[in-house]
Motif scaffolding. Structure first.
Motif, mmCIF file in Angstrom:
data_model
loop_
_atom_site.group_PDB
_atom_site.id
_atom_site.type_symbol
_atom_site.label_atom_id
_atom_site.label_comp_id
_atom_site.label_asym_id
_atom_site.label_seq_id
_atom_site.Cartn_x
_atom_site.Cartn_y
_atom_site.Cartn_z
ATOM 1 N N PRO A 109 -3.623 8.138 -1.083
ATOM 2 C CA PRO A 109 -4.034 7.400 0.116
ATOM 3 C C PRO A 109 -4.019 5.886 -0.107
ATOM 4 O O PRO A 109 -4.523 5.388 -1.107
ATOM 5 N N TYR B 292 5.124 13.487 8.305
ATOM 6 C CA TYR B 292 5.304 12.169 8.917
ATOM 7 C C TYR B 292 6.699 11.968 9.503
ATOM 8 O O TYR B 292 7.056 10.852 9.885
ATOM 9 N N ALA C 19 3.897 7.528 3.711
ATOM 10 C CA ALA C 19 3.991 7.510 5.173
ATOM 11 C C ALA C 19 4.479 6.163 5.700
ATOM 12 O O ALA C 19 5.197 6.105 6.706
ATOM 13 N N LYS D 129 -3.899 6.324 4.701
ATOM 14 C CA LYS D 129 -2.921 7.415 4.788
ATOM 15 C C LYS D 129 -2.024 7.401 3.561
ATOM 16 O O LYS D 129 -1.988 6.394 2.828
#
Length: 232
Positions: A23, A62, A31, A27
């Motif tokens: 992360p 994604y 991504a 996110k």
């Protein structure tokens, strides 16, 4: 003019475990690259080349394609991104799909934007260059750098001892975000550091190597600084 974006995201990171899907500001870091490539609108295909099912799952979540996993030959610690890209292009060619421009995007490049990608592709196509490499200027002139030898500090290039910093030729380094190549040039010589490279200069604030946890924290700080106006 057809373009493919190949995001090379091998598993097994040693220094930062699960680096490519860790992360980052809310996110998975992967991504950001996927979303920038999709939003750019210049790629016929946005795919992730990986040997890791967890990475593949995040990639699909994604919006990226993962039509196959990497082979063992392109999954080792000493395999280059160019080798992985060459494998992807070969697999697509076997399926009857060929492209005019190939982009190799890093999975840990949250500063990449759709606008930068569009602009870079346009610049490559408008030029006679075979490849395009984003670069950033060294903040301090490397010509004035030091070596440590036998416990002593020594100038690496003593001929520049008296040269003013502003009189030294600016030097640049790879920004570590993405590379572009004309597919025919890459087929002849499968690498992005070819003979005719178009530079694409980026500002220092938009560039950050992420090799350690400290790098990661700096990158998050920079990202938040760049996007502070977007936060509620």
């Amino acid at each position: 003019m057809s373009c493919i974006a190949i995001i090379t995201a091998r598993g097994g990171s040693k220094r930062i475990p699960h680096k490519n899907i860790r992360p980052f500001c809310g996110k998975p870091i992967l991504a950001y690259t996927i979303e920038a490539a999709l939003r750019s609108g210049v790629f016929e295909e946005v795919m992730v080349s990986t040997d890791d099912e967890a990475i593949a799952e995040v990639a699909r979540q994604y919006g990226a394609a993962v039509p196959f996993l990497r082979s063992e030959q392109t999954s080792g610690d000493f395999v280059s991104s160019s080798d992985a890209v060459a494998e992807v292009l070969h697999r697509y060619a076997e399926a009857g799909r060929r492209f005019d421009v190939v982009a190799n995007l890093y999975p840990t490049a949250p500063f990449v934007t759709a606008e930068r990608l569009r602009d870079a592709v346009d610049r490559l196509l408008a030029s006679d260059a075979e490849t395009l490499v984003p670069v950033v200027r060294f903040s301090f002139p490397p010509q004035r750098g030091f070596l440590i030898a036998d416990g002593e500090l020594r100038l690496a290039q003593p001929q520049y001892r008296e040269t003013r910093s502003q009189d030294l030729e600016p030097l640049y380094h790879d920004a570590g975000q993405f590379y572009l190549a004309r597919a025919d040039a890459f087929a002849r010589c499968p690498r992005f550091y070819g003979d005719h490279i178009l530079p694409y200069e980026l500002p220092e604030l938009e560039v950050q190597d992420i090799d350690t946890l400290s790098d990661w924290e700096i990158a998050e700080f920079k990202y938040q600084l760049l996007h502070k106006e977007e936060r509620p």
